[in-house]
Design an enzyme around this catalytic site. Structure first.
Site, PDB file in Angstrom:
ATOM      1  N   ARG A 180     -88.690 -52.264   4.505  1.00 20.03           N
ATOM      2  CA  ARG A 180     -89.425 -51.529   5.546  1.00 20.03           C
ATOM      3  C   ARG A 180     -88.579 -50.496   6.287  1.00 20.03           C
ATOM      4  O   ARG A 180     -88.911 -50.090   7.389  1.00 20.03           O
ATOM      5  CB  ARG A 180     -90.092 -52.494   6.539  1.00 20.03           C
ATOM      6  N   LYS A 236     -89.254 -35.651   6.306  1.00 19.60           N
ATOM      7  CA  LYS A 236     -90.375 -35.750   5.361  1.00 19.60           C
ATOM      8  C   LYS A 236     -89.847 -36.263   4.024  1.00 19.60           C
ATOM      9  O   LYS A 236     -88.919 -35.692   3.456  1.00 19.60           O
ATOM     10  CB  LYS A 236     -91.030 -34.390   5.156  1.00 19.60           C
ATOM     11  N   GLU A 257     -87.219 -20.078   1.756  1.00 14.07           N
ATOM     12  CA  GLU A 257     -87.421 -20.923   2.929  1.00 14.07           C
ATOM     13  C   GLU A 257     -86.742 -20.336   4.160  1.00 14.07           C
ATOM     14  O   GLU A 257     -87.208 -20.518   5.282  1.00 14.07           O
ATOM     15  CB  GLU A 257     -86.907 -22.339   2.660  1.00 14.07           C
ATOM     16  N   LYS A 292     -85.753 -25.118  12.707  1.00  9.54           N
ATOM     17  CA  LYS A 292     -86.531 -26.270  12.259  1.00  9.54           C
ATOM     18  C   LYS A 292     -86.251 -27.498  13.113  1.00  9.54           C
ATOM     19  O   LYS A 292     -87.167 -28.265  13.428  1.00  9.54           O
ATOM     20  CB  LYS A 292     -86.245 -26.581  10.789  1.00  9.54           C
ATOM     21  N   GLU A 344     -95.834 -33.891  12.646  1.00 10.43           N
ATOM     22  CA  GLU A 344     -96.720 -32.796  12.252  1.00 10.43           C
ATOM     23  C   GLU A 344     -98.149 -32.959  12.778  1.00 10.43           C
ATOM     24  O   GLU A 344     -99.123 -32.871  12.042  1.00 10.43           O
ATOM     25  CB  GLU A 344     -96.740 -32.647  10.721  1.00 10.43           C
ATOM     26  N   ARG A 354     -95.490 -28.359  14.060  1.00 11.66           N
ATOM     27  CA  ARG A 354     -94.709 -28.492  12.838  1.00 11.66           C
ATOM     28  C   ARG A 354     -95.477 -28.018  11.606  1.00 11.66           C
ATOM     29  O   ARG A 354     -94.876 -27.613  10.608  1.00 11.66           O
ATOM     30  CB  ARG A 354     -94.237 -29.940  12.648  1.00 11.66           C
ATOM     31  N   ASN A 394     -95.370 -24.854   7.241  1.00 10.04           N
ATOM     32  CA  ASN A 394     -95.995 -24.820   5.922  1.00 10.04           C
ATOM     33  C   ASN A 394     -96.561 -23.453   5.562  1.00 10.04           C
ATOM     34  O   ASN A 394     -97.373 -23.349   4.634  1.00 10.04           O
ATOM     35  CB  ASN A 394     -97.120 -25.873   5.843  1.00 10.04           C
ATOM     36  N   HIS A 414     -97.291 -22.641   1.953  1.00  9.91           N
ATOM     37  CA  HIS A 414     -97.211 -23.852   1.146  1.00  9.91           C
ATOM     38  C   HIS A 414     -98.538 -24.257   0.516  1.00  9.91           C
ATOM     39  O   HIS A 414     -98.546 -24.816  -0.576  1.00  9.91           O
ATOM     40  CB  HIS A 414     -96.658 -25.011   1.979  1.00  9.91           C
ATOM     41  N   HIS A 426     -98.065 -24.707  -3.215  1.00  6.11           N
ATOM     42  CA  HIS A 426     -98.205 -26.000  -3.876  1.00  6.11           C
ATOM     43  C   HIS A 426     -99.274 -25.944  -4.960  1.00  6.11           C
ATOM     44  O   HIS A 426     -99.133 -26.575  -6.021  1.00  6.11           O
ATOM     45  CB  HIS A 426     -98.560 -27.085  -2.856  1.00  6.11           C
ATOM     46  N   HIS A 461     -90.080 -24.431  -6.413  1.00  5.87           N
ATOM     47  CA  HIS A 461     -90.772 -24.580  -5.135  1.00  5.87           C
ATOM     48  C   HIS A 461     -90.610 -23.336  -4.260  1.00  5.87           C
ATOM     49  O   HIS A 461     -91.590 -22.814  -3.710  1.00  5.87           O
ATOM     50  CB  HIS A 461     -90.252 -25.812  -4.390  1.00  5.87           C
TER      51      HIS A 461
END
Length: 364
Positions: free
Chosen positions: A124, A146, A188, A230, A240, A244, A248, A251, A255, A268
């Site tokens: 966990r 993330k 980025e 960031k 997010e 935040r 993206n 993205h 994606h 990417h």
């Protein structure tokens, strides 16, 4: 350690989950710095078969006296999978890792995402340290917590927020980075400026040639500026829920392009580059921004050597269908990051699919 390459130290402030990002040359060999972050007796180094022969031995010299092992992925986005998470967890079990164990991610974004997700799952949640070896992972995926894996249906659909214990960004590892991957990382950097820092965008335009040539002084400044930006966003919106999501930009389009190409056509960062330009064109179509901003973005991307066109053979309807799976969408409607011009991004809900489809068709 080099006396000519600048170094930067940036703090990500998240209460008890706060951590430090170190940026500089020869940091992998600075064992005293990062070894202090390990709290237990066990360590698992997750890397891939491209990076490990180059840097694994240097890293593991700092693990003397610990019980450690390594788990190596094949290289590529397609290997960020549940199957490999299962194998990494088995490696932890074989090691006898306890709750004070640490995973060290030595590699790019695929390695970092999978290592972080594995760390979030084992008992966990255990510590992990990011040691990014690509520009893309240094400026983006290694910072912010993330983690996740891909599904055939889409990228990063499964994951967890799990902050690293530290980030060790040794820019010496970029010496072995292929030119295409270096340029993908610059996407980025540009993205951060396009979202919320017009002054940094101007600086990037002025230093595009130096950055394309990998000038170390310019490079460290660019990495540190993007990470600092960031870190501030993550500190204000860790999971997010609002601001935040601005990170993206490009993205949702990107994606979809990556998924449609089965993660083999575009890197990417290349998907983000094309995606940002599509988002700028959509913003322009919706009357939110001016064509001069779109042109400046396109020119900067080209100056760095990044793609600005959708690859041939893509189906606009398929791309739109993939965009509908994006995690930012709400109540069955598209929720995109668009802009009012350079440095002025905004989260826009309820975007008309007809406008998106028109932009995609024009891009073909």
């Amino acid at each position: 350690m080099s006396t000519t390459t600048p170094q930067e130290t940036i703090h990500v402030t998240l209460g008890e989950r706060s951590y430090t990002v170190w940026i500089g040359r020869d940091l992998l060999d600075d064992h005293a710095r990062w070894r202090a972050m390990l709290r237990g007796r066990h360590a698992l180094v997750i890397s891939n078969r491209t990076i490990a022969p180059l840097y694994l031995e240097r890293l593991t010299r700092g693990l003397d006296g610990l019980h450690w092992s390594s788990f190596l992925l094949e290289d590529g986005e397609a290997h960020k999978s549940f199957a490999n998470v299962g194998l990494a967890l088995e490696a932890l079990a074989t090691l006898g890792a306890t709750r004070d164990a640490c995973i060290i991610a030595l590699g790019g974004g695929v390695v970092g995402d999978l290592a972080g997700f594995t760390a979030a799952c084992w008992m966990r949640g255990i510590d992990f340290i990011q040691m990014p070896t690509t520009l893309l992972s240094m400026v983006d995926s290694s910072v912010g917590g993330k983690t996740g894996v891909n599904l055939p249906a889409g990228k990063n659909l499964v994951g967890a927020f799990h902050q690293p214990r530290a980030v060790v960004a040794d820019i010496g590892t970029l010496d072995s980075l292929p030119a295409r991957e270096y340029r993908a990382g610059m996407a980025e950097v540009i993205k951060g400026a396009a979202i919320g820092d017009a002054i940094f965008f101007n600086w990037l335009e002025q230093h595009a040639q130096a950055l394309a040539a990998r000038d170390e002084t310019a490079l460290v400044q660019a990495i540190a500026t993007k990470v600092r930006y960031k870190a501030g966003v993550v500190a204000r919106d860790e999971t997010e829920q609002g601001e935040r999501a601005l990170l993206n930009l490009g993205h949702t389009f990107g994606h979809a392009l990556e998924t449609a190409g089965h993660y083999t056509t575009l890197l990417h960062g290349e998907g983000v580059a094309v995606g940002m330009l599509l988002a700028a064109r959509l913003s322009e179509r919706l009357g939110m921004s001016h064509s001069t901003d779109t042109l400046r973005l396109e020119q900067l991307l080209k100056a760095i050597g990044l793609p600005t066109d959708v690859p041939t053979g893509y189906d606009p309807e398929q791309l739109l269908a993939l965009m509908r799976l994006d995690k930012k969408n709400t109540a069955g409607t598209l929720r995109l990051i668009l802009w009012h011009g350079i440095g002025l991004a905004e989260i826009i809900s309820g975007v008309d699919e007809a406008d998106v489809l028109a932009v995609l068709r024009e891009a073909m």
